[in-house]
Design a protein around this motif. Structure first.
Motif, short mmCIF file in Angstrom:
data_model
loop_
_atom_site.label_atom_id
_atom_site.label_comp_id
_atom_site.label_asym_id
_atom_site.label_seq_id
_atom_site.Cartn_x
_atom_site.Cartn_y
_atom_site.Cartn_z
N ARG A 171 3.84 0.70 2.92
CA ARG A 171 3.83 -0.45 3.81
C ARG A 171 3.59 -1.71 2.99
NH1 ARG A 171 -1.64 0.09 7.58
NH2 ARG A 171 -3.18 0.46 5.93
N SER A 172 4.14 -2.80 3.49
CA SER A 172 4.08 -4.07 2.76
C SER A 172 3.94 -5.22 3.75
CB SER A 172 5.35 -4.25 1.92
OG SER A 172 5.37 -5.51 1.28
N CYS A 173 3.51 -6.35 3.23
CA CYS A 173 3.39 -7.56 4.04
C CYS A 173 4.08 -8.70 3.29
CB CYS A 173 1.91 -7.91 4.27
SG CYS A 173 1.66 -9.41 5.29
N TYR A 174 4.69 -9.59 4.06
CA TYR A 174 5.36 -10.74 3.45
C TYR A 174 5.31 -11.90 4.43
CZ TYR A 174 9.39 -9.47 6.38
OH TYR A 174 10.21 -9.17 7.44
N TRP A 196 -6.16 -3.40 2.96
CA TRP A 196 -5.32 -2.35 2.41
C TRP A 196 -5.79 -1.94 1.02
CZ3 TRP A 196 0.47 -3.97 3.59
CH2 TRP A 196 0.67 -3.93 4.97
N SER A 197 -5.51 -0.70 0.63
CA SER A 197 -5.73 -0.25 -0.73
C SER A 197 -4.50 -0.64 -1.54
CB SER A 197 -5.96 1.27 -0.78
OG SER A 197 -7.09 1.64 -0.04
N GLN A 198 -4.55 -1.79 -2.17
CA GLN A 198 -3.35 -2.37 -2.76
C GLN A 198 -2.84 -1.58 -3.95
OE1 GLN A 198 -3.56 -6.57 -3.12
NE2 GLN A 198 -1.68 -6.77 -4.32
N PHE A 199 -1.55 -1.33 -3.95
CA PHE A 199 -0.87 -0.65 -5.05
C PHE A 199 -0.51 -1.71 -6.10
CE2 PHE A 199 2.94 1.00 -7.15
CZ PHE A 199 2.55 2.30 -7.45
N ARG A 200 -0.94 -1.45 -7.34
CA ARG A 200 -0.68 -2.41 -8.42
C ARG A 200 0.20 -1.77 -9.49
NH1 ARG A 200 -3.78 -6.78 -7.45
NH2 ARG A 200 -5.63 -6.50 -6.13
N GLU A 201 0.86 -2.63 -10.24
CA GLU A 201 1.88 -2.13 -11.17
C GLU A 201 1.32 -1.57 -12.46
OE1 GLU A 201 1.24 -6.49 -12.12
OE2 GLU A 201 1.44 -5.25 -10.32
N GLU A 210 0.85 -1.19 0.00
CA GLU A 210 0.00 0.00 0.00
C GLU A 210 0.88 1.24 0.00
OE1 GLU A 210 -3.92 0.96 2.41
OE2 GLU A 210 -2.17 1.69 3.53
N ILE A 211 0.56 2.20 -0.88
CA ILE A 211 1.29 3.47 -0.94
C ILE A 211 0.29 4.60 -0.74
CG2 ILE A 211 2.66 5.01 -2.39
CD1 ILE A 211 3.90 2.64 -3.72
N ARG A 212 0.62 5.50 0.17
CA ARG A 212 -0.18 6.69 0.41
C ARG A 212 0.66 7.94 0.15
NH1 ARG A 212 -4.93 6.27 3.63
NH2 ARG A 212 -5.49 4.07 3.98
N TYR A 213 0.01 8.91 -0.46
CA TYR A 213 0.66 10.20 -0.69
C TYR A 213 -0.21 11.28 -0.04
CZ TYR A 213 2.46 14.36 -3.01
OH TYR A 213 2.99 15.61 -3.25
#
Length: 225
Positions: free
Chosen positions: A189-192, A219-224, A116-119
């Motif tokens: 933030r990330s999860c693994y 989470w609001s997932q960030f996609r490529e 998830e990326i937030r700006y």
């Protein structure tokens, strides 16, 4: 000598039989009484004989449990991933490329979960939305953008996953310079997870992994894309 009537003979015989049975019952009752008195001692002796074997069995079971737990922890330690987020502005060739990266610095593979990326506190869904909000991306910006999946893949030990890269070109120099400054304002933030299904989340570039039961699904997932 006067003979006794038949009825009296029968009565005398019955009385003799009763006396005989009474004497027999008395002997049996006595033996039962003695046996009941000895019962606690018999039970105690059986316990004393069986206690050492019971204690040895419990000790062996506990030692086996401890050894199994130690072996499990050693296996987990040998396969422990350690993922961190980072950003850079120069690639391996020395060219000006801004990268957003997930690094696996552990000794085991990392199964990457959601990112998830937030700006400015607001989630962004993909690289173009991020560059539009942070840096004024326009259709004619001459963007040189490359992306790769950052979730749903396995990162090997020592592997770096550059999930977003923006190379500087003459056409996008202004946008690139803005992104160079604004990238530090991103909340990432990330999860693994490990191969043993142990999971952690990280937030920021210097975050200490936080153990979680499973990767978040809200989470609001960030996609490529």
């Amino acid at each position: 000598m006067t003979a006794q009537p038949p009825d009296q003979d029968r009565i005398a015989q019955l009385e003799a039989k009763v006396a005989e049975l009474s004497s027999r019952d008395g002997g049996l009752s006595g033996r039962l009484t003695k046996l009941l008195k000895l019962m606690p001692w018999l039970m105690a002796s059986h316990f004393l004989i069986g206690a050492p074997a019971l204690l040895i069995s419990l000790g062996v079971a506990y030692a086996t449990f401890v050894q199994a737990e130690a072996t499990k922890k050693m296996q987990q330690a040998d396969a422990w991933p350690f993922v961190s987020y980072g950003t850079s502005n120069v690639d391996e060739k020395g060219e000006r490329v801004i990268s957003l990266v997930l690094n696996n610095n552990g000794v085991g593979p990392a199964m990457l979960g959601p990112v998830e990326i937030r700006y400015r506190g607001q989630p962004v869904r993909d690289p173009r939305e991020l560059l539009t909000k942070c840096c004024g991306l326009q259709a004619n910006s001459g963007l040189n953008l490359s992306t790769s999946p950052a979730s749903g893949i396995v990162a090997r030990p020592g592997e770096s996953v550059k999930f977003m890269q923006v190379a500087e070109t003459p056409a996008n120099k202004a946008l690139w310079n803005r992104f160079e400054k604004e990238r530090w304002k991103l909340q990432v933030r990330s999860c693994y997870c490990s191969i043993f299904d142990e999971c952690w989340t990280i937030e920021g570039s210097q975050a200490k992994p936080k153990p979680v039961a499973q990767c978040p699904t809200d989470w609001s997932q960030f996609r490529e894309r």
